[in-house]
Design an enzyme around this catalytic site. Structure first.
Site, PDB file in Angstrom:
ATOM      1  N   CYS A  25      -6.099  39.452 -45.212  1.00 32.86           N
ATOM      2  CA  CYS A  25      -5.050  40.306 -44.651  1.00 32.86           C
ATOM      3  C   CYS A  25      -3.887  39.460 -44.130  1.00 32.86           C
ATOM      4  O   CYS A  25      -2.719  39.727 -44.432  1.00 32.86           O
ATOM      5  CB  CYS A  25      -5.632  41.170 -43.543  1.00 32.86           C
ATOM      6  N   GLY A  49       0.359  37.238 -30.617  1.00 33.25           N
ATOM      7  CA  GLY A  49      -0.532  36.734 -29.572  1.00 33.25           C
ATOM      8  C   GLY A  49      -1.670  35.888 -30.068  1.00 33.25           C
ATOM      9  O   GLY A  49      -2.720  35.819 -29.418  1.00 33.25           O
ATOM     10  N   CYS A 121     -10.814  45.330 -38.511  1.00 35.09           N
ATOM     11  CA  CYS A 121     -10.266  46.510 -37.832  1.00 35.09           C
ATOM     12  C   CYS A 121     -10.688  47.808 -38.497  1.00 35.09           C
ATOM     13  O   CYS A 121     -10.945  48.809 -37.814  1.00 35.09           O
ATOM     14  CB  CYS A 121      -8.743  46.412 -37.769  1.00 35.09           C
TER      15      CYS A 121
END
Length: 273
Positions: A25, A49, A121
């Site tokens: 990804c 982040g 996810c």
């Protein structure tokens, strides 16, 4: 996202591989889309982040481990290209996770107490085997065999197993047995003792920085890096490990480091003793 990430994830398991969808990804979807969005809105930089750093190596931008080695995310980001890194900023790379959580708590942010994600996810916290079944992989019973091909048990879907797996085999033996490989063509799971998992040569499809020779090779996200010698091949590179690695799986990412900087990455296509 389904076409670029989810479908290849399912197909990879159907081929007897153990894919790492998060690296795929980041390499070929997520950052491409985010940078395209940054272009559309006129943003000069994309800040995320992630715990990683961007450094210059031999005049080229490269990824380097974050200060907090326990939370370093370069394994997941290793496929980012220099031209992408030129547009990206990792402001947390010089901090530890505990420092950032403390800052978030002091600012009253709910993220300070948020649990860390552990799975891809799209699994939404569920088991990947259940997800694969919902995506159409059939739980067809087949044999569990030893190295000689002798049946020692039965499984309910070869794609439910990955190299190094011990739990769920349902096979009784005098010594602990582990899944060594899965064979889609024969619908078999091959098992053996832990030493059968040892691999010292690993073949990878990917890219290698010029001049890379002695490296530390990380072959699974939660496994320590192994010292190795690397050689270029037409499709990527070949690793000669100083010591055996266990549970090396086709489809997983291999990431190479030299002095903490990423000098190569790709997908494992095979391994041998």
């Amino acid at each position: 996202f389904r076409k670029a990430i989810v479908s290849p994830f399912v197909s990879s398991y159907a081929r007897g591989e153990t894919p790492k969808p998060c690296t795929r990804c980041n390499d070929s979807f997520r950052f491409d889309e985010l940078l395209a969005f940054a272009n559309r809105i006129g943003a000069a930089k994309l800040a995320t982040g992630h715990y990683a750093q961007i450094v210059e190596r031999d005049g080229v931008l490269a990824l380097a481990r974050g200060l907090d080695e326990a939370k370093d995310q370069t394994y997941m980001l290793a496929g980012l290209k220099p031209e992408q890194l030129a547009r990206i900023s990792f402001p947390l790379g010089r901090s530890t996770k505990s420092e950032i959580r403390a800052e978030a708590a002091a600012a009253g942010l709910a993220a300070a107490r948020r649990a860390e994600s552990q799975e891809a996810c799209f699994l939404a916290g569920g088991d990947y085997r259940d997800f694969l079944a919902r995506q159409g992989l059939r739980a067809t019973p087949g044999p569990i065999v030893d190295a000689s091909g002798t049946a020692v048990g039965e499984h309910d879907g070869f794609w439910r197993f990955t190299p190094g797996q011990r739990r769920g085999l349902g096979v009784s033996a005098a010594e602990p047995l582990y899944a060594i490989s899965t064979e889609p063509r024969t619908n078999a799971v091959v098992v053996g003792p832990r030493e059968s998992l040892a691999r010292t040569e690993v073949r990878v499809r990917g890219r290698l920085a010029p001049g890379a020779h002695r490296v530390e090779a990380k072959l699974r996200y939660r496994s320590p890096a192994v010292p190795a010698t690397v050689e270029q091949t037409p499709s990527g590179f070949r690793l000669h490990l100083d010591e055996p690695a266990y549970a090396v799986a086709r489809g997983q990412a291999a990431v190479l480091y030299a002095d903490g900087t990423v000098v190569g990455s790709g997908v494992i296509t095979g391994a041998s003793r």
